[in-house]
Design a protein around this motif. Structure first.
Motif, PDB file in Angstrom:
ATOM      1  N   VAL A  38      16.368  -6.282  12.953  1.00  0.00           N
ATOM      2  CA  VAL A  38      16.038  -5.429  11.802  1.00  0.00           C
ATOM      3  C   VAL A  38      16.511  -6.093  10.517  1.00  0.00           C
ATOM      4  O   VAL A  38      17.613  -6.647  10.441  1.00  0.00           O
ATOM      5  N   GLU A  39      15.675  -5.992   9.516  1.00  0.00           N
ATOM      6  CA  GLU A  39      16.031  -6.415   8.161  1.00  0.00           C
ATOM      7  C   GLU A  39      15.693  -5.290   7.198  1.00  0.00           C
ATOM      8  O   GLU A  39      14.739  -4.538   7.412  1.00  0.00           O
ATOM      9  N   ALA A  40      16.477  -5.204   6.156  1.00  0.00           N
ATOM     10  CA  ALA A  40      16.202  -4.170   5.149  1.00  0.00           C
ATOM     11  C   ALA A  40      14.851  -4.434   4.504  1.00  0.00           C
ATOM     12  O   ALA A  40      14.549  -5.573   4.138  1.00  0.00           O
ATOM     13  N   PRO A  41      13.992  -3.423   4.382  1.00  0.00           N
ATOM     14  CA  PRO A  41      12.664  -3.615   3.795  1.00  0.00           C
ATOM     15  C   PRO A  41      12.749  -3.909   2.297  1.00  0.00           C
ATOM     16  O   PRO A  41      13.723  -3.569   1.627  1.00  0.00           O
ATOM     17  N   ASP A  42      11.704  -4.577   1.798  1.00  0.00           N
ATOM     18  CA  ASP A  42      11.650  -4.902   0.369  1.00  0.00           C
ATOM     19  C   ASP A  42      11.437  -3.674  -0.497  1.00  0.00           C
ATOM     20  O   ASP A  42      11.841  -3.641  -1.659  1.00  0.00           O
ATOM     21  N   ARG A  43      10.767  -2.662   0.065  1.00  0.00           N
ATOM     22  CA  ARG A  43      10.489  -1.451  -0.705  1.00  0.00           C
ATOM     23  C   ARG A  43      10.825  -0.231   0.141  1.00  0.00           C
ATOM     24  O   ARG A  43      10.891  -0.298   1.368  1.00  0.00           O
ATOM     25  N   VAL A  44      11.041   0.876  -0.517  1.00  0.00           N
ATOM     26  CA  VAL A  44      11.362   2.127   0.168  1.00  0.00           C
ATOM     27  C   VAL A  44      10.087   2.722   0.745  1.00  0.00           C
ATOM     28  O   VAL A  44       9.097   2.917   0.020  1.00  0.00           O
ATOM     29  N   GLY A  45      10.081   2.980   2.051  1.00  0.00           N
ATOM     30  CA  GLY A  45       8.894   3.527   2.708  1.00  0.00           C
ATOM     31  C   GLY A  45       8.703   5.002   2.426  1.00  0.00           C
ATOM     32  O   GLY A  45       9.603   5.700   1.958  1.00  0.00           O
ATOM     33  N   VAL A  46       7.491   5.472   2.740  1.00  0.00           N
ATOM     34  CA  VAL A  46       7.176   6.875   2.484  1.00  0.00           C
ATOM     35  C   VAL A  46       8.039   7.799   3.325  1.00  0.00           C
ATOM     36  O   VAL A  46       8.398   8.907   2.920  1.00  0.00           O
ATOM     37  N   GLY A  47       8.392   7.359   4.547  1.00  0.00           N
ATOM     38  CA  GLY A  47       9.251   8.188   5.400  1.00  0.00           C
ATOM     39  C   GLY A  47      10.611   8.414   4.780  1.00  0.00           C
ATOM     40  O   GLY A  47      11.158   9.526   4.816  1.00  0.00           O
ATOM     41  N   GLN A  48      11.177   7.354   4.186  1.00  0.00           N
ATOM     42  CA  GLN A  48      12.472   7.499   3.522  1.00  0.00           C
ATOM     43  C   GLN A  48      12.375   8.438   2.317  1.00  0.00           C
ATOM     44  O   GLN A  48      13.273   9.250   2.076  1.00  0.00           O
ATOM     45  N   ILE A  49      11.300   8.292   1.574  1.00  0.00           N
ATOM     46  CA  ILE A  49      11.116   9.177   0.415  1.00  0.00           C
ATOM     47  C   ILE A  49      11.055  10.629   0.865  1.00  0.00           C
ATOM     48  O   ILE A  49      11.682  11.518   0.268  1.00  0.00           O
ATOM     49  N   LEU A  50      10.294  10.884   1.931  1.00  0.00           N
ATOM     50  CA  LEU A  50      10.152  12.248   2.444  1.00  0.00           C
ATOM     51  C   LEU A  50      11.504  12.793   2.900  1.00  0.00           C
ATOM     52  O   LEU A  50      11.859  13.941   2.600  1.00  0.00           O
ATOM     53  N   MET A  51      12.280  11.965   3.625  1.00  0.00           N
ATOM     54  CA  MET A  51      13.565  12.424   4.152  1.00  0.00           C
ATOM     55  C   MET A  51      14.590  12.645   3.038  1.00  0.00           C
ATOM     56  O   MET A  51      15.252  13.682   2.986  1.00  0.00           O
ATOM     57  N   LYS A  52      14.740  11.678   2.153  1.00  0.00           N
ATOM     58  CA  LYS A  52      15.826  11.718   1.178  1.00  0.00           C
ATOM     59  C   LYS A  52      15.515  12.592  -0.029  1.00  0.00           C
ATOM     60  O   LYS A  52      16.410  13.240  -0.579  1.00  0.00           O
TER      61      LYS A  52
END
Length: 453
Positions: free
Chosen positions: A411-425
């Motif tokens: 696993v590597e940290a993604p370059d951009r924030v995904g839609v799933g993270q936006i929805l959760m946070k």
């Protein structure tokens, strides 16, 4: 509650069917929209969202219609009209209507029994000047399933009461000397105002009113207040002179409680429908941000709505009260069609969450599960997911849940924030009153979630 569950799940299932029917297996992040397809994609997104809103709005209208029908029924029953309720398909409203009609039927039977007892009183013995009741008449009133009081005219002195009234009111019969002394029977109207002696049906029947009725709260012998229904009738001689009056008392605490439960359930259902509508709107907005064509939108939107429907069904089975975390986690994992066997495990304390917290937390876990299936531990044959939770006592008692993936791709940290993270946070975390911290460890994604209990 079964019909409520069906009514809520049907529009969600309809949206799911529309989505799955034209869905492609492409993932939102990997789909590329061809030239000229933007208008079609936008039209499709709008259609799916509007169809969902239409179904939820239609159900809300059905609820409002059923509620207005119930209000009309109540007014008809108060006016003494015979009613014929036609089921609306809203189970709780139909149940309340059936209870009210059953009460009306029993009230009519009670009035009929009063009329027959009136005839017996006239035949057996004149009330005026009477020193008591004969044994046969006393046996009749003691056998009646409702409380009975009998008073003489014109004074209003209470001559007799039966065993049922002592059971209902939980104190011995008060043999008031006259109608003014009915203040010894302490009762209150729905608005809290005391019932005056002249307002009791026994006093009104002595004054000539044919079928006076009263619903009131009565202070029983044990000090508690309970709802009772009183029906009175004058007792007339062969010359049509009023020689006394009779009143029948029924305990209606259960009926009043059912009415209040029904009113609260209707209000709660409106609240739930509005919340579901807001949740779907949020999901649609978030999903549309990453969808580059209609198929991508359909696939991701349908998966989220399917999970929302499954969690809603669980909450309905718990009557929208408290939901065990263990059952919530199991429901979220069941939303994924593949069988991962012992590659998924979860454990923790026996703890329950409020329905709104459980709904938001369940959707957050679904986002983590979807990511694990697409890119994380469950995208390989040997990867595993574990979910552990515990109760933490601090300033406020809260749930601490940890999602851990292992054995999957590096696993590597993604370059951009995904839609799933936006929805959760940004959306779900606020609703379950906590926070979501996602760590992209080399061996697998780890998420620490806190939520209100």
């Amino acid at each position: 509650m079964t019909k409520i569950r069906g009514a809520i799940s049907w529009p969600l299932a309809s949206v799911l069917a529309i989505g799955i029917g034209g869905a492609a297996a492409a993932e939102a992040e990997n789909c590329v929209m061809g030239p000229g397809a933007a208008a079609i994609a936008l039209a499709g997104m709008i259609f799916v969202l509007l169809f969902t809103l239409y179904r939820l709005t239609a159900y809300r209208r059905r609820m409002l219609y059923a509620h207005s029908r119930l209000a009309v029924l109540t007014q008809d029953l108060k006016a003494g009209e015979i009613t014929n309720w036609v089921e609306t398909g809203i189970a709780d409203v139909d149940a309340i209507a059936a209870t009210l009609q059953d009460f009306d039927r029993r009230l009519r039977e009670k009035r009929s029994k009063l009329a027959r007892l009136n005839e017996e009183l006239i035949k057996r013995e004149p009330i005026a000047g009477s020193t008591g009741f004969n044994n046969e008449l006393r046996a009749i009133i003691n056998a009646m399933p409702v409380g009975v009081l009998i008073a003489e005219a014109p004074s209003g002195r209470i001559l007799e009461g039966n065993r049922a009234i002592e059971s209902i009111l939980r104190h011995p019969v008060i043999y008031s000397d006259n109608a003014d002394a009915y203040s010894q029977w302490i009762a209150a109207h729905e608005n809290g105002a005391p019932v005056q002696p002249s307002e009791f049906p026994l006093a009104r029947a002595l004054a000539g009113e044919e079928h006076p009725t009263l619903e009131c709260r009565y202070r029983r012998g044990d000090g508690n207040w309970g709802w009772i229904d009183i029906v009175g009738a004058p007792i007339r001689s062969d010359r049509n002179e009023i020689i006394g009056a009779i009143a029948a008392i029924t305990d209606i605490d259960g009926i009043k409680a059912a009415e209040e439960r029904g009113r609260m359930m209707i209000m709660e259902l409106h609240h739930r429908v509005n919340n579901a509508l807001a949740m779907i709107q949020g999901i649609a907005n978030i999903t549309s941000r990453s969808a580059t064509n209609l198929d991508c939108f359909r696939s991701n939107f349908s998966n989220r709505i399917h999970c929302l429907s499954r969690i809603s069904t669980l909450l309905v089975s718990k009557s929208w009260t408290c939901t065990p975390v263990r059952e919530l986690v199991a429901t979220v994992f069941a939303c994924e069609s593949a069988d991962y066997g012992d590659r998924i495990s979860f454990s923790g304390e026996d703890v329950e969450l409020r329905s709104e917290v459980a709904l938001a937390l369940g959707m957050a876990l679904h986002e983590l599960l979807s990511n694990a299936v697409r890119y994380g531990a469950l995208s390989t044959d040997k990867g595993k997911v574990t979910v552990d939770w515990r109760v933490v006592d601090g300033e406020k008692r809260h749930l601490a849940l940890t999602w851990t993936e292992s054995g999957g791709p590096s696993v590597e940290a993604p370059d951009r924030v995904g839609v799933g993270q936006i929805l959760m946070k940004n959306i779900l975390a606020r609703q379950f009153g906590g926070d979501v911290e996602i760590h992209f460890d080399t061996e697998g994604v780890r998420a620490d979630i806190t939520a209100e209990i």
